[in-house]
Design an enzyme around this catalytic site. Sequence first.
Site, PDB file in Angstrom:
ATOM      1  N   GLU A  41     117.434  26.120  28.439  1.00 43.62           N
ATOM      2  CA  GLU A  41     118.285  27.270  28.760  1.00 43.62           C
ATOM      3  C   GLU A  41     118.359  27.410  30.275  1.00 43.62           C
ATOM      4  OE1 GLU A  41     117.212  30.977  26.876  1.00 43.62           O
ATOM      5  OE2 GLU A  41     118.813  32.063  27.914  1.00 43.62           O
ATOM      6  N   ASN A  45     119.922  33.632  25.419  1.00 39.23           N
ATOM      7  CA  ASN A  45     120.642  34.825  25.858  1.00 39.23           C
ATOM      8  C   ASN A  45     121.643  34.485  26.965  1.00 39.23           C
ATOM      9  OD1 ASN A  45     118.966  36.171  24.086  1.00 39.23           O
ATOM     10  ND2 ASN A  45     117.619  36.994  25.665  1.00 39.23           N
ATOM     11  N   ASN A 103     124.385  33.267  20.057  1.00 39.37           N
ATOM     12  CA  ASN A 103     122.931  33.342  20.078  1.00 39.37           C
ATOM     13  C   ASN A 103     122.470  34.763  19.793  1.00 39.37           C
ATOM     14  OD1 ASN A 103     120.172  32.291  20.960  1.00 39.37           O
ATOM     15  ND2 ASN A 103     120.436  34.022  22.351  1.00 39.37           N
ATOM     16  N   GLU A 104     121.575  34.911  18.836  1.00 45.00           N
ATOM     17  CA  GLU A 104     120.907  36.194  18.544  1.00 45.00           C
ATOM     18  C   GLU A 104     121.879  37.377  18.638  1.00 45.00           C
ATOM     19  OE1 GLU A 104     117.293  36.492  20.915  1.00 45.00           O
ATOM     20  OE2 GLU A 104     116.329  34.932  19.724  1.00 45.00           O
ATOM     21  N   GLU A 122     114.712  28.269  17.710  1.00 42.01           N
ATOM     22  CA  GLU A 122     113.799  28.757  18.757  1.00 42.01           C
ATOM     23  C   GLU A 122     112.485  29.089  18.073  1.00 42.01           C
ATOM     24  OE1 GLU A 122     114.993  31.751  21.607  1.00 42.01           O
ATOM     25  OE2 GLU A 122     117.070  31.053  21.532  1.00 42.01           O
ATOM     26  N   TYR A 163     108.907  33.765  17.667  1.00 43.20           N
ATOM     27  CA  TYR A 163     107.862  33.512  18.656  1.00 43.20           C
ATOM     28  C   TYR A 163     106.614  34.246  18.189  1.00 43.20           C
ATOM     29  CZ  TYR A 163     111.626  31.897  21.712  1.00 43.20           C
ATOM     30  OH  TYR A 163     112.692  31.224  22.254  1.00 43.20           O
ATOM     31  N   GLN A 177     110.684  26.805  25.166  1.00 42.59           N
ATOM     32  CA  GLN A 177     111.731  25.920  25.643  1.00 42.59           C
ATOM     33  C   GLN A 177     111.094  24.591  26.036  1.00 42.59           C
ATOM     34  OE1 GLN A 177     114.147  28.069  28.534  1.00 42.59           O
ATOM     35  NE2 GLN A 177     114.493  29.764  27.143  1.00 42.59           N
TER      36      GLN A 177
END
Length: 497
Positions: free
Chosen positions: A26, A71, A171-172, A291, A243, A348
């Site tokens: 990212e 993000n 994304n999200e 992720e 996470y 990442q």
Amino acid sequence: ELARLTLDPAFAIGPVDRRLFGSFVEHMGRCVYTGIFEPGHPAADDEGLRGDVVDLVRELGVSLVRYPGGNFVSNYRWEDGVGPVGDRPRRLDLAWRSLESNAFGLNEFMRWSERAGVEPMMAVNLGTRGIAEAAELVEYCNVPDGTAAADLRRKHGVAQPHDVKLWCLGNEMDGPWQIGSMTAHEYGRLATRAGQAMKRVDPSIELVACGSSNADMPTFAAWEATVLELAYDQVDYVSLHHYYDPEKHDEASFRASAVNLDGFVDDVVATADHIRAKLRRSKRINLSLDEWNVWYQSRFTEPEDRGIEDTPALIEDTYTVTDAMVVGNLLISMLRHADRLTVGCLAQLVNVIAPIRTEPGGPAWRQTIFHPFAHTARLARGTVLRAGIQSPTMPTGRYGDVPAVDAVATIDENSGQVVVFAVNRGTEPVALELDLRAFPRVRAGERISIGDDDPAAVNSAAAPDRVCPRTEKMPDLDGGRTTVVLPPVSWHALSFT
Ligand code: AHR
């Protein structure tokens, strides 16, 4: 304490998809700038790509890399990052409140992917942009020539199309922190329409719809159901992100994080299959865990609380031996779901919650979590086998009593090699008896382990090899059985050839 593990080739889960061993780059912190890209670094090539980092990415065994966010993508204009570098604008990135020079963009990423030997996975911006920009990006990447966007790519010096197969639809988008976040209904409609246009440009691409940002979101599962009901025919995957924070719950619960991932994956499979039944479709939606990692999230400073910076060092978490065991266990959980979970991205790749760290102008080094990933990616071949496990249990605050030992196995039909991936997530040593009577032709081979008398031990720039895997010969099979001792908080790959 004693545990038993029984394997049988009849108990196959599914093929090992190489895409399970993906990662994520990212435009965040120092993942790109001074991470994979640092013009002037002694190890950089004439395009600024760091060769020492590329070597470590190859050693890590990464198959696929998601780009450019995260993000970041929700406020990104991909056009800013192509064409002559001198003409590229300097922008304020709203996700991380950082300055984005755009010196690195799409074509640099594709060149880096080629050097690193990874498949690119692209995300489109569905936060501040929409259908037209997403379709144009597919056109720029995948159409050989003869259209405005394809010819623009050629003008930028890239004659061959990039032929990107796997695309994330935003994304999200459920996250209130996301620029342009939406309700499930709004997102499901936009994802359907953007996906339709993107597949009109290139019908061979595969699309990933955003699932929930994590399993603790209040709308988890309802979000997936609504989005998939709207977008079922357009999409091929639904995403999962998770996470695990070592400091959020009790320590034993953290060590047992894979119990949580098992449940999360099962819940998303159930939700996707419920919608399949409801819509009376035959196609199944697979899962993309695009992720996942350990992240000391409680130490994170929100973007609103930081000043605007150029390439700030963001979330450069340093990982312990315990974190490495948890990462190894999460990979075991992923393999256990190989029938439906076929894409994974360790988030990442460099510096930002990453297995690889770099010093600007200096060396690149391996964190503890590098090792279980690298060995699993290298050794997990062929077909995943369910392991029958009897194990002592350990108490946890979140999940009650859970087995201390967790394991899965793979068999490579070409070489005949069987590999057992196992962890002891408890604080007592466990003697693990392995029963391989169903494999009369194999012999005990190597055992690769990560563990330490100090589970808090870490690697650092000054001591990059403080925590390393240990390789030793395993005791011979006797009547198809052998026993190995798994020390507390340890990860192992046990090979039988
Ligand atoms: O990987 C860091 C961030 O975590 C990503 O940008 C976002 O998708 C997630 O919330």
